[in-house]
Design a protein around this motif. Structure first.
Motif, PDB file in Angstrom:
ATOM      1  N   CYS A 143       0.467  -1.386  -0.010  1.00 18.47           N
ATOM      2  CA  CYS A 143       0.052   0.074  -0.072  1.00 18.47           C
ATOM      3  C   CYS A 143       1.161   1.514  -0.216  1.00 18.47           C
ATOM      4  N   PRO A 144       0.935   2.330  -1.077  1.00 18.32           N
ATOM      5  CA  PRO A 144       1.414   3.246  -1.220  1.00 18.32           C
ATOM      6  C   PRO A 144       1.271   4.451  -0.533  1.00 18.32           C
ATOM      7  N   VAL A 145       0.136   3.693   0.370  1.00 20.75           N
ATOM      8  CA  VAL A 145      -0.686   5.282   1.431  1.00 20.75           C
ATOM      9  C   VAL A 145       0.435   5.747   2.383  1.00 20.75           C
ATOM     10  N   ALA A 146       0.498   7.323   2.746  1.00 20.14           N
ATOM     11  CA  ALA A 146       1.677   6.992   3.456  1.00 20.14           C
ATOM     12  C   ALA A 146       1.276   7.746   4.423  1.00 20.14           C
ATOM     13  N   SER A 147       1.331   7.720   5.814  1.00 16.43           N
ATOM     14  CA  SER A 147       1.229   8.201   7.076  1.00 16.43           C
ATOM     15  C   SER A 147       0.455  10.144   7.611  1.00 16.43           C
ATOM     16  N   LYS A 148      -0.107  10.357   7.362  1.00 14.71           N
ATOM     17  CA  LYS A 148      -0.075  11.837   7.866  1.00 14.71           C
ATOM     18  C   LYS A 148       1.130  12.334   8.497  1.00 14.71           C
ATOM     19  N   THR A 149       1.520  11.271  10.101  1.00  8.94           N
ATOM     20  CA  THR A 149       2.870  12.429  10.508  1.00  8.94           C
ATOM     21  C   THR A 149       3.793  12.104   8.979  1.00  8.94           C
ATOM     22  N   ALA A 150       4.020  10.930   8.870  1.00  8.82           N
ATOM     23  CA  ALA A 150       5.307  11.021   7.602  1.00  8.82           C
ATOM     24  C   ALA A 150       5.093  12.439   6.934  1.00  8.82           C
ATOM     25  N   LEU A 151       3.902  12.606   5.711  1.00  2.16           N
ATOM     26  CA  LEU A 151       3.271  13.686   5.136  1.00  2.16           C
ATOM     27  C   LEU A 151       3.911  14.804   5.938  1.00  2.16           C
ATOM     28  N   ALA A 162      12.742  17.387   0.310  1.00  2.00           N
ATOM     29  CA  ALA A 162      12.801  16.044   1.390  1.00  2.00           C
ATOM     30  C   ALA A 162      11.879  15.208   0.882  1.00  2.00           C
ATOM     31  N   SER A 163      11.756  14.225   0.685  1.00  2.41           N
ATOM     32  CA  SER A 163      11.047  12.673   0.304  1.00  2.41           C
ATOM     33  C   SER A 163      10.486  11.969   1.009  1.00  2.41           C
ATOM     34  N   LEU A 164       9.483  11.373   0.983  1.00  3.77           N
ATOM     35  CA  LEU A 164       9.389   9.523   1.716  1.00  3.77           C
ATOM     36  C   LEU A 164       9.446   8.514   0.853  1.00  3.77           C
ATOM     37  N   GLN A 165      10.061   7.325   1.161  1.00  7.33           N
ATOM     38  CA  GLN A 165      10.547   6.173   0.346  1.00  7.33           C
ATOM     39  C   GLN A 165      10.098   5.170   1.744  1.00  7.33           C
ATOM     40  N   ASN A 166       9.922   4.095   0.349  1.00 11.35           N
ATOM     41  CA  ASN A 166      10.149   2.829   0.807  1.00 11.35           C
ATOM     42  C   ASN A 166      11.564   2.234   0.584  1.00 11.35           C
ATOM     43  N   ALA A 167      11.783   0.752   1.156  1.00 11.27           N
ATOM     44  CA  ALA A 167      12.751   0.196   0.636  1.00 11.27           C
ATOM     45  C   ALA A 167      13.376   0.348  -0.488  1.00 11.27           C
ATOM     46  N   ARG A 168      12.631  -0.098  -1.625  1.00 15.65           N
ATOM     47  CA  ARG A 168      12.766  -0.287  -3.068  1.00 15.65           C
ATOM     48  C   ARG A 168      12.848   1.575  -3.517  1.00 15.65           C
ATOM     49  N   ARG A 294      11.051   5.382   4.851  1.00 13.48           N
ATOM     50  CA  ARG A 294      11.778   6.757   5.252  1.00 13.48           C
ATOM     51  C   ARG A 294      11.733   7.755   4.746  1.00 13.48           C
ATOM     52  N   VAL A 295      12.337   8.835   6.117  1.00 11.45           N
ATOM     53  CA  VAL A 295      12.470   9.777   5.192  1.00 11.45           C
ATOM     54  C   VAL A 295      13.389  10.465   4.940  1.00 11.45           C
ATOM     55  N   VAL A 296      13.885  10.643   3.288  1.00 11.78           N
ATOM     56  CA  VAL A 296      14.986  11.398   2.473  1.00 11.78           C
ATOM     57  C   VAL A 296      15.390  12.658   2.705  1.00 11.78           C
TER      58      VAL A 296
END
Length: 322
Positions: A143-151, A162-168, A294-296
């Motif tokens: 699921c690609p939906v990010a949490s409100k806190t992460a956003l 800054a971006s929010l990324q997964n392990a891939r 992860r937040v990059v």
């Protein structure tokens, strides 16, 4: 001298359900006189944890929840073992051995069926497969939906990109400075919102990322190191096959079998308006387990780069031509 029989498998369990394996003595070391720590000990602990977890999940499910009659003489809390075996299409003897911590090499198919029979949620299912040391075979996309806190974290890092990324290395979200400097991921097809894909195929990234060749080699090495824990997962295999099919350069670098750790590093980017920006990558993991995000953050490596990021933030919200 008694020779220990091989561990049970699903096949041997159903062929000889009456046979109990003789106990195996744990060897002692001459140096310490204590028991030897072997991989078998860890396996035994995992089996016990798996057995206890399955019992606890079985006991919390009522017959009514899975469409079975309760009956007047039921004493077992929750479901009986034979009922779980029936719902899972698994042999009763084999399922019993799993709950008795006697079964070895439980297949992913059996775990999948048992998880469904016991109505496990995603967290419970992930825990089940982790205890069994088996990769989950399901093919549903993450699921690609990010949490409100992460956003919120990503947005509040402005004026730093800054971006929010997964392990891939899929880009799940990005703030305005990121879009201004690297391009807006929202303008791309979902399958292309990936750093490894963009470094491999994007003309804009090839033009503006002054250390692009070094970055690609480094990112492929990090991707290979990360994939070791996900080698059987469909999403990882699909992404890898797509990259191998589109780029001879990627195939050549992948064939080197290089691996690299996650580490901070400074890279140079050339923006058509504000000019050269030198940024240091910083990773902040939001979860220790899959699907880990992860937040990059891209932090200025010098005062000149910081001033240029501030100038970038003052520009109208228009993306440079790609």
């Amino acid at each position: 001298m008694t020779t220990a029989a091989p561990e049970q498998t699903e096949e041997t369990a159903e062929r000889k359900p009456w046979r109990a394996w003789p106990a195996v003595r744990t060897p002692r070391t001459a140096e310490t006189g204590g028991t030897t720590r072997t991989p078998g000990r860890n396996t035994e602990i995992r089996r016990r944890e798996l057995a206890a977890f399955l019992r606890s999940r079985r006991e919390r499910i009522t017959p009514e929840q899975v469409g079975l009659p309760r009956g007047p003489r039921r004493r077992t809390p929750g479901l009986r073992r034979e009922e779980v075996a029936q719902l899972s299409a698994v042999g009763v003897t084999w399922y019993t051995w799993i709950e008795q911590a006697r079964a070895a090499h439980v297949s992913a198919q059996v775990l999948d069926a048992v998880a469904r029979a016991l109505l496990m949620d995603p967290t419970e299912r992930a825990h089940l497969f982790a205890l069994a040391g088996t990769t989950d075979p399901r093919t549903e996309a993450e699921c690609p939906v990010a949490s409100k806190t992460a956003l919120k974290v990503v947005e509040r890092l402005a004026p730093y990109p800054a971006s929010l990324q997964n392990a891939r290395y899929d880009v799940l979200a990005a703030n305005r400075p990121y879009a201004q400097l690297f391009g807006d991921p929202a303008e791309l097809p979902p399958a292309d919102r990936n750093c490894l894909w963009l470094l491999t195929t994007s003309e804009r990234w090839r033009r503006d990322f002054l250390d692009r060749d070094e970055m690609l080699r480094d990112l492929i090495a990090k991707y290979r190191a990360g994939m070791a824990e996900h080698v059987a997962e469909p999403a990882w295999k699909q992404q890898l096959n797509r990259l191998l099919g589109v780029s001879a350069e990627f195939r050549e670098l992948w064939g080197r079998h290089e691996v690299a750790p996650m580490s901070p590093h400074v890279k140079r980017y050339r923006h058509p308006v504000v000019g050269l920006v030198r940024l240091e990558h910083r990773n902040m993991w939001l979860a220790p387990q899959a699907p880990a995000h992860r937040v990059v953050a891209y932090l200025p490596a010098d005062e000149e780069s910081e001033e240029r990021l501030e100038r970038l933030a003052e520009l109208p919200d228009e993306r440079p031509a790609g």
